[in-house]
Every structure is written in structure tokens, then in C-alpha cells.
Design an enzyme around this catalytic site. Structure first.
Site, PDB file in Angstrom:
ATOM      1  N   GLU A 301       0.869  -1.175   0.000  1.00 32.67           N
ATOM      2  CA  GLU A 301       0.000   0.000   0.000  1.00 32.67           C
ATOM      3  C   GLU A 301       0.906   1.225   0.000  1.00 32.67           C
ATOM      4  OE1 GLU A 301      -2.215  -3.364   1.501  1.00 32.67           O
ATOM      5  OE2 GLU A 301      -0.496  -2.405   2.467  1.00 32.67           O
ATOM      6  N   ALA A 315      -0.195  -9.685  -7.905  1.00 35.82           N
ATOM      7  CA  ALA A 315      -1.198 -10.585  -7.336  1.00 35.82           C
ATOM      8  C   ALA A 315      -1.818  -9.966  -6.089  1.00 35.82           C
ATOM      9  CB  ALA A 315      -0.568 -11.936  -7.007  1.00 35.82           C
ATOM     10  N   TYR A 316      -1.000  -9.332  -5.282  1.00 38.68           N
ATOM     11  CA  TYR A 316      -1.498  -8.711  -4.053  1.00 38.68           C
ATOM     12  C   TYR A 316      -2.523  -7.619  -4.374  1.00 38.68           C
ATOM     13  CZ  TYR A 316      -1.555  -6.217   0.389  1.00 38.68           C
ATOM     14  OH  TYR A 316      -1.966  -5.615   1.550  1.00 38.68           O
ATOM     15  N   ARG A 317      -2.260  -6.864  -5.427  1.00 37.30           N
ATOM     16  CA  ARG A 317      -3.139  -5.746  -5.769  1.00 37.30           C
ATOM     17  C   ARG A 317      -4.345  -6.169  -6.606  1.00 37.30           C
ATOM     18  NH1 ARG A 317       0.979  -0.686  -7.036  1.00 37.30           N
ATOM     19  NH2 ARG A 317       1.845  -0.535  -4.919  1.00 37.30           N
TER      20      ARG A 317
END
Length: 410
Positions: A301, A315-317
Site C-alpha cells: 500500500e 497478485a497482491y493488488r
């Protein structure tokens, strides 16, 4: 003697005629892992210098009693330096051959309090005219701010290492290691470019991998062995660059202070990133693809950068990527106060994995970590320094990698 300010205390006890030993308390030093070893371990090479009467094998476990004041906690008592010598005096194969300070009266002493595990601790021994210790003054750092003040004076002090100084020994003793890594580079072995400009941490880690490939060694042991090797390489390059300048001397006090600050800041920078860089190398060696299976130094973030995200920042976003398949790993050499820093990293990931080299935590602190969804990851050889009740709840580096492999096959 009651001293409320560490800066004043350092000014008084970092002085001529005083021998110093600086270390981080391990779970075997305190009562954290319940091994009943009854007090802090201090290397024989140091204690034999200041308590020469205990350096003998014709008597079992020779000792010496003296006054010790833990000035940080206003506690004074008679304690003893003891040489446990059964391995040498009686020839016991599994006997002991180590020196400790004992007789602290249990957990009432800050030196044995399980909550002191991991604390940076300074032992100061005023010496008589013959170089023998008269008494001891101790400061157990109570929080991160005090540790920062101490490391400004001594440089980084990592778990399992020691900074030692005695008036009859020029300079600081090298950090004590039971098994020398033998990675010291002579000046002719150092790449010429490194002598012109100090190498980056990544450069030194790559050289470490070259000298210690450790093919077939489990990741946990490989990590620890390479860390020892890397520090030897760092110190050898540091000496090759800095020693000639020191021998030439300085024309002003400001020049001397500036050079000393450069050395200290370089050591702190190395200590801060070393574990992270070694972990990246091991991930690659274990066939995790950077950018596909893991990402180093991503931004989860705005303003938040965990050391590692799995499988990737993309992938996280991606809101459609299952949260259950995401992992993060923070790397912190010590975690006594710093573990809380990882709680606010990677908001989508509920359990934060934290790789540390700290030699133990208290059961109470471990419960606090668990309640905050922090999962400790500790190299397997260090787990014996943790309380027995929590050892099975600690992940090794190898088991963490196994978890990642399972996720990759879902």
C-alpha cells in the site's frame, strides 16, 4: 549507584580502566527457555582476562564472587563468575566448557527476567592496577530507544555476537564465534574495485555465496553459515580500507569523528539489510522465481513496503486473487521491540510472517505476537534457545518455504 540516563552511564563507564562486554541476552541467558543455566554466558577469552583465578582445570568449576550492580534497574547483589570445566577437568565427552555469571536470585533480576530476552546489555568491569575486575556495572536496555543509543556507541550488536574491549587490548575484540567461518579476505584477494569504493551489501552477499555455496545444506543452516561468512568478508574489506587511513592519522578532531561516523553508519547499514539479502538469495536457490513466485521490496500500500510478498505485488493488488494464497515475510535480526512494526504491513494478509535471528523470546511476548497474528520464522539451529512450550509453534525457514510450495501448487 542509581543511574537514570543511559547516555550519562555510557559516559562514565566507557572509560580507561574499564573492560566492556556488550551482547544481547539469549533465552539460555535468561529464564525464558527454562534450561536453568542460571545466568548470562560471557566468553572465556574475556572472563579469563579479568578473573584469572577461574582459568584452571585442576579444580572443578572454579568461581569468583564479586559485586554486580544492574544500574538500569537499581539492583545490586553478590554474584559469581564461574568456569564450568567438566569437559576439560574430568574429560567428560558431553561435559561443559564455558563461563557464566550466576547467583542472580531468579527472575527478580533484570538479567534473568524472561522479558529481557533479546535485550542489548552492557557489562562494565572496572579493573585494578593488575587488570583484574573489582566489580561490575550493567545496563540492560529497556526499550528500542536505549538500544539505539547504545548502538550509536558500539555499532550493531547482533544475536550471538559480542563486542568486547579491555584496556590492555588495542581496539575492539572481534565478535566471538565458536566456529570461525574462515571467509576473511587478505588485501590481495579483495577485488580492486572494492578498495576504491566500498562494496554494496548485495556485492558482499554474492561473494559470500561464491565462497560458501553450501549445496545440499538445508536452508536454515545455509542462512546462518553464510551470515557468519558475510560478516567476515565485510570486516576484512573494512580493515583493508580503513586501517591505512587510521595509521596515517588525523589532523583535526572533526576529521577523526567524521571517519568514525562513516564506519559506524556503514556497519549499521550492513546489519540492517544483511538478513533480507541472504533470504532473497536462498529463495532464488530454492527455485522461487523473482517477480513470479516472490517479490523483494514491493509496495503493498502507499508508504508500506514489506521485505517480501508472495507471489507478487501484482497478485497482491488484484482483488480477484485469493487472500488465502498471499503471504508476506518480514526480516528483522532482532524482534524484541521491532516485531510490532510488521503488524501494519500488507493489509490484505492477516498473518504476518517474521524471520528473525533473535535467540529466544519470553512465552508472554510470544503470546502477544500470536494474538497480533505474527508468525515467527526462526532458523532451525536457533529454536532450542526458545522456551520448550512454544518451539512447536515456531516455523523454520524450511517449513515456511514448504508452505509456499504448497500454495504454488493449489
Amino acid at each position: 549507584m542509581a543511574v537514570s540516563d543511559l547516555t550519562d552511564w555510557l559516559g562514565e563507564f566507557c572509560a580507561p580502566g574499564i573492560a566492556l562486554c556488550v551482547k544481547r541476552l539469549s533465552g539460555n541467558d535468561t529464564l525464558a527457555n527454562r534450561t536453568h543455566q542460571a545466568g548470562p554466558y560471557i566468553p572465556k577469552e574475556f572472563l579469563f582476562r579479568i578473573f584469572p583465578a577461574i582459568n584452571r582445570t585442576d579444580e572443578k568449576n572454579p568461581d569468583h564472587w564479586f559485586e554486580l550492580a544492574v544500574d538500569s534497574h537499581m539492583d545490586v547483589r553478590q554474584v559469581r563468575a564461574i568456569y564450568y570445566n567438566s569437559k576439560r577437568s574430568e574429560g567428560q565427552k558431553n561435559g561443559r566448557d564455558e563461563t557464566r555469571l550466576t547467583n542472580f536470585g531468579g527472575g527478580a533480576s533484570a538479567l534473568l527476567d524472561p522479558e529481557s530476552t533479546g535485550a542489548l546489555t552492557i557489562f562494565a568491569f572496572p579493573l585494578d592496577e593488575n587488570g583484574a575486575a573489582i566489580r561490575c556495572h550493567v545496563w540492560v536496555c529497556r526499550h528500542e530507544t536505549e538500544e539505539d543509543i547504545a548502538e550509536e556507541r558500539f555499532g550493531p550488536v547482533e544475536p550471538g555476537s559480542f563486542v568486547m574491549w579491555s584496556p590492555d587490548q588495542p581496539g575492539l575484540f572481534p565478535p566471538f564465534a565458536a566456529r570461525p567461518a574462515r571467509c576473511w579476505l587478505e588485501p590481495a584477494e579483495i577485488p580492486p574495485a572494492w578498495l576504491a569504493q566500498f562494496p554494496t551489501g548485495a556485492d558482499i552477499v554474492r561473494k559470500t555465496v561464491e565462497l560458501r555455496p553450501e549445496h545440499g545444506t538445508p536452508p536454515d543452516k545455509r542462512l546462518l553459515r553464510r551470515r557468519d561468512c558475510e560478516f567476515e568478508i565485510f570486516r576484512s574489506v573494512e580493515e583493508a580500507i580503513e586501517l591505512p587511513a587510521i595509521r596515517v592519522g588525523f589532523t583535526t578532531l572533526d576529521d577523526f569523528i567524521a571517519r568514525a561516523q562513516t564506519v559506524l553508519q556503514r556497519r549499521k547499514a550492513r546489519s540492517g539489510r544483511s538478513l533480507e539479502l541472504h533470504t532473497r538469495e536462498i529463495l532464488i536457490e530454492e527455485r522461487f522465481r523473482e517477480g513470479v513466485d516472490f517479490q523483494h521490496g514491493p509496495q503493498s500500500e502507499p508508504g508500506k513496503r514489506p521485505d517480501f510478498l508472495f507471489p507478487s505485488q501484482a497478485a497482491y493488488r488484484d482483488p480477484g486473487f485469493p487472500k488465502a494464497r498471499l503471504r508476506m515475510l518480514a526480516t528483522k535480526t532482532t524482534c524484541r521491540d521491532r516485531w510490532r512494526q510488521v503488524i501494519n504491513e500488507a493489509d490484505r494478509i492477516s498473518v504476518k510472517h517474521l524471520l528473525t535471528l533473535q535467540e529466544g523470546v519470553s512465552e508472554a511476548q510470544f503470546r502477544e505476537m500470536t494474538q497480533a497474528n505474527v508468525q515467527l520464522v526462526v532458523p532451525e539451529p536457533l529454536i532450542a534457545k526458545f522456551p520448550p512450550a512454544i518451539r512447536t509453534d515456531i516455523m523454520t525457514l524450511e517449513s515456511f518455504l514448504g508452505d509456499l510450495r504448497m500454495l504454488n501448487h493449489l
